[in-house]
Design a protein around this motif. Structure first.
Motif, PDB file in Angstrom:
ATOM      1  N   VAL A  14      31.885  16.442 -68.254  1.00  0.00           N
ATOM      2  CA  VAL A  14      32.055  14.861 -68.735  1.00  0.00           C
ATOM      3  C   VAL A  14      33.515  14.610 -68.337  1.00  0.00           C
ATOM      4  CG1 VAL A  14      32.221  13.403 -70.610  1.00  0.00           C
ATOM      5  CG2 VAL A  14      30.436  15.139 -70.404  1.00  0.00           C
ATOM      6  N   LEU A  15      34.344  15.450 -68.382  1.00  0.00           N
ATOM      7  CA  LEU A  15      35.819  15.315 -68.122  1.00  0.00           C
ATOM      8  C   LEU A  15      35.927  15.047 -66.732  1.00  0.00           C
ATOM      9  CD1 LEU A  15      37.364  17.664 -70.530  1.00  0.00           C
ATOM     10  CD2 LEU A  15      37.073  15.476 -71.023  1.00  0.00           C
ATOM     11  N   GLU A  16      35.422  15.820 -65.938  1.00  0.00           N
ATOM     12  CA  GLU A  16      35.646  15.652 -64.238  1.00  0.00           C
ATOM     13  C   GLU A  16      35.271  14.251 -64.017  1.00  0.00           C
ATOM     14  OE1 GLU A  16      33.323  18.572 -62.659  1.00  0.00           O
ATOM     15  OE2 GLU A  16      34.796  20.153 -63.086  1.00  0.00           O
ATOM     16  N   GLU A  17      34.089  13.574 -64.767  1.00  0.00           N
ATOM     17  CA  GLU A  17      34.063  12.074 -64.328  1.00  0.00           C
ATOM     18  C   GLU A  17      34.934  11.166 -64.789  1.00  0.00           C
ATOM     19  OE1 GLU A  17      30.135  11.355 -66.257  1.00  0.00           O
ATOM     20  OE2 GLU A  17      29.126  12.734 -64.976  1.00  0.00           O
ATOM     21  N   TRP A  18      35.893  11.516 -65.773  1.00  0.00           N
ATOM     22  CA  TRP A  18      36.720  10.707 -66.334  1.00  0.00           C
ATOM     23  C   TRP A  18      38.238  10.861 -65.721  1.00  0.00           C
ATOM     24  CZ3 TRP A  18      36.401   6.445 -69.398  1.00  0.00           C
ATOM     25  CH2 TRP A  18      35.006   6.323 -69.813  1.00  0.00           C
ATOM     26  N   GLU A  19      38.410  12.048 -65.076  1.00  0.00           N
ATOM     27  CA  GLU A  19      39.598  12.572 -64.822  1.00  0.00           C
ATOM     28  C   GLU A  19      40.407  11.463 -63.752  1.00  0.00           C
ATOM     29  OE1 GLU A  19      41.704  16.729 -62.915  1.00  0.00           O
ATOM     30  OE2 GLU A  19      39.396  16.331 -62.819  1.00  0.00           O
ATOM     31  N   ARG A  20      39.712  10.835 -62.947  1.00  0.00           N
ATOM     32  CA  ARG A  20      40.706   9.942 -62.151  1.00  0.00           C
ATOM     33  C   ARG A  20      41.130   8.768 -62.758  1.00  0.00           C
ATOM     34  NH1 ARG A  20      37.682   7.511 -56.827  1.00  0.00           N
ATOM     35  NH2 ARG A  20      37.866   9.807 -56.478  1.00  0.00           N
ATOM     36  N   LEU A  21      40.344   8.240 -63.900  1.00  0.00           N
ATOM     37  CA  LEU A  21      40.887   7.275 -64.832  1.00  0.00           C
ATOM     38  C   LEU A  21      41.882   7.631 -65.569  1.00  0.00           C
ATOM     39  CD1 LEU A  21      40.651   4.339 -66.244  1.00  0.00           C
ATOM     40  CD2 LEU A  21      38.686   5.519 -67.393  1.00  0.00           C
ATOM     41  N   LEU A  22      41.659   8.924 -66.321  1.00  0.00           N
ATOM     42  CA  LEU A  22      42.702   9.615 -67.146  1.00  0.00           C
ATOM     43  C   LEU A  22      43.879   9.852 -66.552  1.00  0.00           C
ATOM     44  CD1 LEU A  22      40.648  11.973 -69.228  1.00  0.00           C
ATOM     45  CD2 LEU A  22      41.346   9.655 -69.937  1.00  0.00           C
ATOM     46  N   ASP A  23      44.045  10.065 -65.213  1.00  0.00           N
ATOM     47  CA  ASP A  23      45.357  10.352 -64.306  1.00  0.00           C
ATOM     48  C   ASP A  23      45.909   8.842 -64.237  1.00  0.00           C
ATOM     49  OD1 ASP A  23      45.180  13.075 -64.164  1.00  0.00           O
ATOM     50  OD2 ASP A  23      44.181  12.949 -62.215  1.00  0.00           O
ATOM     51  N   ALA A  24      45.386   7.791 -64.403  1.00  0.00           N
ATOM     52  CA  ALA A  24      45.963   6.442 -64.247  1.00  0.00           C
ATOM     53  C   ALA A  24      46.792   6.129 -65.534  1.00  0.00           C
ATOM     54  CB  ALA A  24      44.952   5.476 -63.828  1.00  0.00           C
ATOM     55  N   VAL A  25      46.273   6.704 -66.684  1.00  0.00           N
ATOM     56  CA  VAL A  25      46.685   6.122 -67.810  1.00  0.00           C
ATOM     57  C   VAL A  25      48.259   6.928 -68.143  1.00  0.00           C
ATOM     58  CG1 VAL A  25      46.538   6.568 -70.503  1.00  0.00           C
ATOM     59  CG2 VAL A  25      44.433   6.195 -68.816  1.00  0.00           C
ATOM     60  N   PRO A  26      49.262   5.906 -68.418  1.00  0.00           N
ATOM     61  CA  PRO A  26      50.616   6.358 -68.771  1.00  0.00           C
ATOM     62  C   PRO A  26      50.649   7.396 -69.902  1.00  0.00           C
ATOM     63  CG  PRO A  26      50.441   4.046 -69.321  1.00  0.00           C
ATOM     64  CD  PRO A  26      49.131   4.338 -68.573  1.00  0.00           C
ATOM     65  N   ALA A  27      49.891   7.329 -71.002  1.00  0.00           N
ATOM     66  CA  ALA A  27      49.905   8.060 -72.093  1.00  0.00           C
ATOM     67  C   ALA A  27      49.603   9.532 -71.686  1.00  0.00           C
ATOM     68  CB  ALA A  27      49.136   7.506 -73.249  1.00  0.00           C
ATOM     69  N   MET A  28      49.976  10.498 -72.610  1.00  0.00           N
ATOM     70  CA  MET A  28      49.559  11.898 -72.315  1.00  0.00           C
ATOM     71  C   MET A  28      48.177  12.023 -72.944  1.00  0.00           C
ATOM     72  SD  MET A  28      53.337  13.311 -73.362  1.00  0.00           S
ATOM     73  CE  MET A  28      52.664  15.032 -73.534  1.00  0.00           C
ATOM     74  N   VAL A  29      47.155  12.395 -72.344  1.00  0.00           N
ATOM     75  CA  VAL A  29      45.720  12.486 -72.497  1.00  0.00           C
ATOM     76  C   VAL A  29      45.652  14.327 -72.278  1.00  0.00           C
ATOM     77  CG1 VAL A  29      43.377  12.008 -72.456  1.00  0.00           C
ATOM     78  CG2 VAL A  29      45.186  10.497 -72.003  1.00  0.00           C
ATOM     79  N   PHE A  30      44.920  14.742 -73.372  1.00  0.00           N
ATOM     80  CA  PHE A  30      44.465  16.051 -73.236  1.00  0.00           C
ATOM     81  C   PHE A  30      42.991  16.329 -74.069  1.00  0.00           C
ATOM     82  CE2 PHE A  30      47.175  15.468 -77.009  1.00  0.00           C
ATOM     83  CZ  PHE A  30      46.385  16.271 -78.178  1.00  0.00           C
ATOM     84  N   PHE A  31      42.416  17.412 -73.965  1.00  0.00           N
ATOM     85  CA  PHE A  31      41.280  17.979 -74.197  1.00  0.00           C
ATOM     86  C   PHE A  31      41.410  19.369 -74.543  1.00  0.00           C
ATOM     87  CE2 PHE A  31      40.091  14.218 -71.986  1.00  0.00           C
ATOM     88  CZ  PHE A  31      39.135  13.184 -72.802  1.00  0.00           C
ATOM     89  N   LYS A  32      40.846  19.746 -75.665  1.00  0.00           N
ATOM     90  CA  LYS A  32      40.950  21.335 -75.982  1.00  0.00           C
ATOM     91  C   LYS A  32      39.509  21.899 -76.775  1.00  0.00           C
ATOM     92  CE  LYS A  32      45.741  21.048 -77.643  1.00  0.00           C
ATOM     93  NZ  LYS A  32      46.657  21.236 -78.926  1.00  0.00           N
ATOM     94  N   ASP A  33      39.269  23.150 -76.486  1.00  0.00           N
ATOM     95  CA  ASP A  33      37.969  23.527 -77.060  1.00  0.00           C
ATOM     96  C   ASP A  33      38.463  24.191 -78.407  1.00  0.00           C
ATOM     97  OD1 ASP A  33      39.562  25.851 -76.762  1.00  0.00           O
ATOM     98  OD2 ASP A  33      38.373  26.609 -75.128  1.00  0.00           O
ATOM     99  N   THR A  34      37.336  24.488 -79.013  1.00  0.00           N
ATOM    100  CA  THR A  34      37.532  24.819 -80.455  1.00  0.00           C
ATOM    101  C   THR A  34      38.465  26.081 -80.633  1.00  0.00           C
ATOM    102  OG1 THR A  34      35.546  26.305 -80.300  1.00  0.00           O
ATOM    103  CG2 THR A  34      35.269  24.056 -81.201  1.00  0.00           C
ATOM    104  N   GLU A  35      38.934  26.510 -79.366  1.00  0.00           N
ATOM    105  CA  GLU A  35      39.721  27.940 -79.703  1.00  0.00           C
ATOM    106  C   GLU A  35      41.323  27.512 -79.315  1.00  0.00           C
ATOM    107  OE1 GLU A  35      38.869  30.698 -80.875  1.00  0.00           O
ATOM    108  OE2 GLU A  35      36.945  30.046 -80.916  1.00  0.00           O
ATOM    109  N   ASN A  36      41.355  26.217 -79.163  1.00  0.00           N
ATOM    110  CA  ASN A  36      42.788  25.755 -78.998  1.00  0.00           C
ATOM    111  C   ASN A  36      43.101  25.932 -77.591  1.00  0.00           C
ATOM    112  OD1 ASN A  36      45.311  24.237 -79.845  1.00  0.00           O
ATOM    113  ND2 ASN A  36      46.159  26.252 -80.295  1.00  0.00           N
ATOM    114  N   ARG A  37      42.323  25.790 -76.715  1.00  0.00           N
ATOM    115  CA  ARG A  37      42.760  26.127 -75.358  1.00  0.00           C
ATOM    116  C   ARG A  37      42.483  24.554 -74.630  1.00  0.00           C
ATOM    117  NH1 ARG A  37      39.238  31.237 -75.354  1.00  0.00           N
ATOM    118  NH2 ARG A  37      37.512  29.544 -75.293  1.00  0.00           N
TER     119      ARG A  37
END
Length: 534
Positions: A14-37
């Motif tokens: 899912v994240l790969e589909e959004w990656e190009r859009l997210l890279d254009a966002v000036p804010a810092m965006v992140f996703f982590k798994d349940t192990e804080n990675r």
């Protein structure tokens, strides 16, 4: 284990589909798994960390934050979102790699198509500029309030010695300076002497008189050059030589302004700190504003001494003092209303313009803007209240009766006594200057009741009679010695009664005080209908 792997694969897809859009966002965006990675970050996040995306993926925030407590707190926020399934809003923290900057973060649970929480998604916005603007605004408001408060004290006729010590403490607290000195320049000796100080009693100028006794001493270079800004004393040999005691005190930076007009100055006011720092134009204006208030107080005290020394000069100089008070009140009113008021109004417009530029999804920033607008509105209301105390708008717009009604209502509302009021309409009788004097008589009378009487009931009367106008304030307080009511005030006393008497004289009227210890006080001013200032 297989279930966790499928979740991770689904999350990455899912994240790969959004990656190009997210890279254009000036804010810092992140996703982590349940192990804080970290599973995904956008370009802005990677640039903020100073690493590539691939160097971040698979690691936890603890790999980038050296402070273990901060890392633990960030992980605790993530865990709370994962465990509760509820977003966590408006998390304000220092920047991950720069403690001088600030971030505002939103965190929400991230779910797979089955609705299961498989991680946390977050968006961080750099709010350092907003923090700086808030700090600057707060500093300016505190400085303006300090000047207004000290101005009120100066206008009240407080003893200069007390006012100097209050001013030194106020300057140190407002500017964050360890040292503050107020020095008087002795023109006949060509040197300065310390009158008040905070953080130490040493005057920053310890040179002997500049003259050699054969000729009049030259003017002090500080009085000629002021204001003086010392950015770094170690690298400024001229000031090290001029103020050697500052080196002994460990001063790194300082600011010095002249008290009074340069043609005939009272002295100098200095603020110094052991930390190297810069002083903005606002800081210089603030210190000069305090110096102007001190100059006003000095002039008032000199005027009081002159009044006490000569009965003939009493009438002439006290009239000038009253006019100077009104002019100074109006000058402060203009500075607050026209300069600070307009600046705050412009700030509201700028914040609203900034708010309109935000994207619809930036709800947190919009809420921050709303809160800032509320704060600015509160400051504007305080400025308006100060302006009204200095020059009541009701007197300008609606006349004496409306202004007095407002004054009595404000005293009754804010202080613990019951008021009875009777007001006849006398607006057509008096010109504006006479109306101001009558208003000030009532204002000073009520202030005396508040400060000295300890009364529970107060009556105020403005009555039109056949030949004169009666202005009267009666209280049931502790009263005073009748001899004290008619004599001139001492150096440690206020001048409220004397000022009321002088205003009554300027109106062509009569001022009377009827009082006795424990029997309350009646202040009565009768003004002829054909009287008033020439």
């Amino acid at each position: 284990m297989r279930h966790d792997t499928e979740n991770e694969i689904e999350l990455k897809r899912v994240l790969e589909e959004w990656e190009r859009l997210l890279d254009a966002v000036p804010a810092m965006v992140f996703f982590k798994d349940t192990e804080n990675r970290f599973v995904r970050v956008n370009r802005a996040y990677a640039e903020a960390i100073g690493l590539s995306k691939s160097e971040i993926i698979g690691k936890s925030v603890g790999d980038f934050v050296t402070d273990t407590k901060t890392a633990a707190a960030l992980w605790e926020d993530d865990r709370e979102v994962i465990e509760t399934g509820r977003p966590k809003r408006n998390i304000t923290t220092s920047h991950i790699t720069d403690a001088q900057r600030w971030l505002r973060t939103e965190k929400i649970p991230f779910r797979n198509p089955d609705g299961q929480i498989i991680g946390v998604a977050g968006l961080s916005v750099d709010i350092s500029d907003m923090k700086r603007i808030e700090a600057e605004l707060d500093g300016q408001v505190r400085q303006q309030k300090a000047i207004a408060d000290l101005g009120q004290r100066a206008l009240s006729g407080i003893d200069c010695k007390r006012l100097f010590h209050e001013a030194a403490t106020l300057v140190s607290e407002t500017l964050g300076a360890e040292y503050c000195q107020i020095l008087e320049y002795l023109n006949d000796q060509g040197r300065c002497v310390l009158r008040a100080g905070n953080g130490g009693t040493a005057a920053f100028c310890e040179k002997p008189p500049c003259g050699d006794g054969k000729a009049p001493p030259p003017r002090c270079s500080t009085l000629i050059e002021g204001p003086i800004v010392i950015a770094d004393l170690k690298n400024e040999p001229y000031y090290r030589d001029l103020f050697p005691v500052l080196v002994k005190m460990g001063v790194a930076s300082g600011l010095v302004v002249v008290i009074g007009p340069k043609a005939n100055p009272f002295g100098v006011l200095g603020a110094h700190t052991t930390r190297r720092r810069g002083f903005s134009r606002t800081d210089i204006d603030f210190l000069q504003g305090i110096a102007n208030m001190l100059a006003l107080a000095v002039e008032q005290e000199r005027a009081r001494h002159a009044i006490r020394d000569s009965s003939r000069q009493l009438r002439h100089l006290s009239s000038q003092l009253i006019e100077a008070q009104e002019e100074e009140r109006h000058r402060i009113y203009r500075a607050l209303h026209d300069e600070l008021g307009q600046s705050l109004a412009m700030l509201k417009l700028q914040i609203r313009a900034l708010q309109m530029k935000l994207d619809p999804q930036q709800t947190a920033l919009k809420e921050d803007c709303d809160q800032t607008l509320i704060y600015v509105k509160r400051v504007i209301e305080n400025v308006r209240r100060l302006c009204h105390d200095l020059t009541p708008s009701a007197l300008e717009d609606l006349g004496l009766n409306a202004a007095l009604r407002w004054l009595f209502e404000e005293f009754a509302r804010h202080f613990d006594f019951k008021m009875t009021v009777h007001l006849d309409n006398v607006d057509p009788i008096f010109r504006r200057d006479a109306q101001i004097m009558i208003y000030r008589i009532f204002q000073e009378a009520l202030t005396n009741v508040l400060k000295h009487a300890g009364a529970s009931r107060v009556g105020a009367t403005l009555v039109k009679r056949s030949e004169d106008i009666l202005c009267q304030v009666v209280d049931n307080g502790k009263g005073m010695d009748p001899k004290r009511a008619v004599r001139h005030p001492g150096p440690d006393e206020g001048i409220g009664l004397a000022t009321m008497g002088e205003r009554a004289r300027m109106l062509g009227g009569l001022f009377e005080v009827d009082t006795r210890p424990g029997g309350g006080t009646r202040i009565r001013v009768t003004v002829p209908i054909d009287g008033g200032p020439d």
